[in-house]
Scaffold this active site. Structure first.
Site, PDB file in Angstrom:
ATOM      1  N   ASP A   7       0.832  -1.207   0.000  1.00  0.00           N
ATOM      2  CA  ASP A   7       0.000   0.000   0.000  1.00  0.00           C
ATOM      3  C   ASP A   7       0.866   1.257   0.000  1.00  0.00           C
ATOM      4  O   ASP A   7       2.039   1.225   0.390  1.00  0.00           O
ATOM      5  CB  ASP A   7      -0.878   0.030   1.261  1.00  0.00           C
ATOM      6  CG  ASP A   7      -1.912  -1.084   1.269  1.00  0.00           C
ATOM      7  OD1 ASP A   7      -2.204  -1.629   0.185  1.00  0.00           O
ATOM      8  OD2 ASP A   7      -2.413  -1.410   2.360  1.00  0.00           O
TER       9      ASP A   7
HETATM   10  N1  URA Z   1      -1.553  -5.901   3.887  1.00  0.00           N
HETATM   11  C1  URA Z   1      -1.968  -4.611   3.877  1.00  0.00           C
HETATM   12  O1  URA Z   1      -2.980  -4.284   4.466  1.00  0.00           O
HETATM   13  N2  URA Z   1      -1.234  -3.715   3.203  1.00  0.00           N
HETATM   14  C2  URA Z   1      -0.078  -4.018   2.559  1.00  0.00           C
HETATM   15  O2  URA Z   1       0.563  -3.127   1.989  1.00  0.00           O
HETATM   16  C3  URA Z   1       0.343  -5.353   2.591  1.00  0.00           C
HETATM   17  C4  URA Z   1      -0.412  -6.283   3.255  1.00  0.00           C
END
Ligand code: URA
Length: 241
Positions: free
Chosen positions: A105
């Site tokens: 993310d």
């Molecule tokens: N899970 C999440 O919520 N975000 C990420 O970036 C990776 C795994």
């Protein structure tokens, strides 16, 4: 090694776009093994051949593999209108066709592999392979032994099925808890949604390993390096598991 066309080779090695390199070739600026070559379609084995543009030798890499400590605030994509992409951090590379293996993310940090090896990426991301991915996280809320059990059984994040068993380890349980979590799937915002399912919020998230490959802690966020041969081997073994 298979043969490659001269114009494709030069474009892949970032000398210019396909039409720019064709012009260079036709203008007599390119030599193959010391001989002038004006034909863009000329084929050769790049592993056995020296290509010069003017006085500059153009090195060849069929595949490149980098480990990036992804910083917050950039997107795991090859281009984006709003944010910098993870590729903007890879400042020295030969290939033009690099991409990130999977996504983190915008506000997640940590281990991201950047390569142009589509087959390896496919294997590492394949749901059938269950490649484990470990994250460290700071959680708003007191993480409990009950949460550990729930994560081990699988939680409801609003998909058809419960999540696959995840290993949750409490490093420190407090109003803000510190945990380590290993998942073997890669659903959108998976870890954030798993903690939401137990009424808690992820406030910091950092990936520290993927398969047997661990983030090099010497890399500050935004820094990268090439994978070593041994690390590549580790990944390939992960792929075979
Ligand atoms: N899970 C999440 O919520 N975000 C990420 O970036 C990776 C795994």
């Amino acid at each position: 090694m298979s043969q490659i066309r001269l114009d494709k080779f030069l474009a892949e090695m970032q000398v210019g776009t396909r039409s720019e390199v064709k012009k260079l070739i036709r203008a007599g600026k390119v030599q193959i093994d010391g001989k002038l070559c004006k034909i863009p379609e000329t084929k050769f084995d790049p592993e056995q051949t020296t290509v010069m543009v003017g006085q500059k030798e153009i090195g060849y890499a069929a595949f490149e593999y980098f480990m990036l400590n992804k910083p917050k605030g950039c997107v795991s994509a090859t281009e984006d209108g709003r944010y910098p992409t993870v590729l903007d951090y890879i400042t020295e590379h030969k290939r033009r066709d690099l991409f990130p293996v999977g996504r983190l993310d915008l506000d997640t940090e940590g281990l991201l592999i950047i390569t142009n090896d589509g087959a390896l990426s496919h294997e590492l991301l394949s749901p059938a392979k269950h490649v484990p991915k470990t994250y460290e996280a700071m959680i708003d809320g007191v993480v409990t032994a009950e949460d550990v059990e729930k994560f081990a059984e699988g939680v409801d994040i609003g998909e058809k099925k419960l999540t696959k068993p995840a290993h949750l380890e409490i490093i420190k349980s407090n109003v803000i808890s510190h945990v380590r979590i290993t998942i073997s799937e890669g659903k959108f915002h998976q870890i954030k949604r798993m903690f939401e399912a137990v009424d808690k919020t992820v406030v910091e998230l950092k990936r520290i390993s993927m398969g047997a490959l661990e983030l090099d802690e010497r890399l500050a966020p935004g820094e990268y390096r090439m994978l070593t041969k041994d690390e590549l081997e580790l990944l390939r073994r992960t792929e075979l598991c």
